[in-house]
Enzyme design. Sequence first.
Site: not given
Ligand code: FUB
Length: 340
Positions: A32, A239
């Site tokens: 991320d 997301e």
């Molecule tokens: O890294 C944990 C979660 O997985 C992140 O918050 C999301 O965007 C996904 O990458």
Amino acid sequence: SHAEKIQLKDLARANALKNKSDPLVKHIYTADPSAHVFDGKIYVYPSHDVESDNSINDDGDHFAMTDYHVLSLDKDDFSATDHGVALSIDDVPWASKQMWAPDAAHKNGTYYFYFPARDEDGIFRIGAASSKSPTGPFTAEPNYIQGTFSIDPAVYEDDDGSYYLYFGGLWGGQLQNWHEGKFSKADKYPAPNETALPAKMAKLSANMVELAEEPKDVVIIDDNGETIKVNDNNRRFFEGPWVHKYNGVYYFSYSTGDTHKIAYATSSSPYGPFTYQGVILNPVLGWTNHHSITCYEGKWYLFYHDSSLSGGQTHLRCVKMTELVHDENGRIQTVDAYEK
Ligand code: FUB
């Protein structure tokens, strides 16, 4: 000579980027990546992935991270330095577990770090922390940012000195559990042919640790002005929001989740609505796809991750970077980074 030095630097950077499959660091798992240029240097704010005994499920229990490290990139060859623990869950009074995708911003000599975590009730919230250094250590605010929920904060600093916080994520990110300002344990999605659940955004207050307004919907529409629908899994927000500006246009980019792409949409306003444009990054190795975009010395870069360093384990990822190209019409050329 000065010109030769510049040429050497360009060569070193080109070399570093030639192999898209090289992780920025290999001694820890990272994911991320939110990249920013602060004081003439690129800093990367990633999640710090760790092994976990938790079961692998749609809530993302296997993403059990407990702290953050900040990376800085060498100005000449983009080699990464790990600056150690910048914030640990033990130092965040309100957080109980799962420190997910973070971001950072700079204002008047202070660096602000934004991160999601579950509170004591298991509800994801977004916290803020600050430091005089871009690499931390960061001091957390005693409570999460009031009015925030869900995951994946991204702060966009506009040219007029306004800062906007974008956030949200489906499934484990709990967006589908929020209706009319209330959290409910039961998942609730609109009907398949209705408007998809949107990411949220709000202007930040001058103090950078509060919202200046109620969170608003980040609406994504198609070329005909129709909203993107729940069952349009190839285009709907899932997301990992990010915003950058190119030639005066706001680009809202995000992960499509279960279709594993990074897509983007554009607008003349940070509030949207954003018109869907296309795919920035095709699926990578691992379930999640998560990115950021930044401009450094006139060139644009895409930061992303995959699970190659762990041989494909979805929750053990590594961050990478590559060049990103906007064509003469402002369209982004799709990057294909999958390792075959
Ligand atoms: O890294 C944990 C979660 O997985 C992140 O918050 C999301 O965007 C996904 O990458």
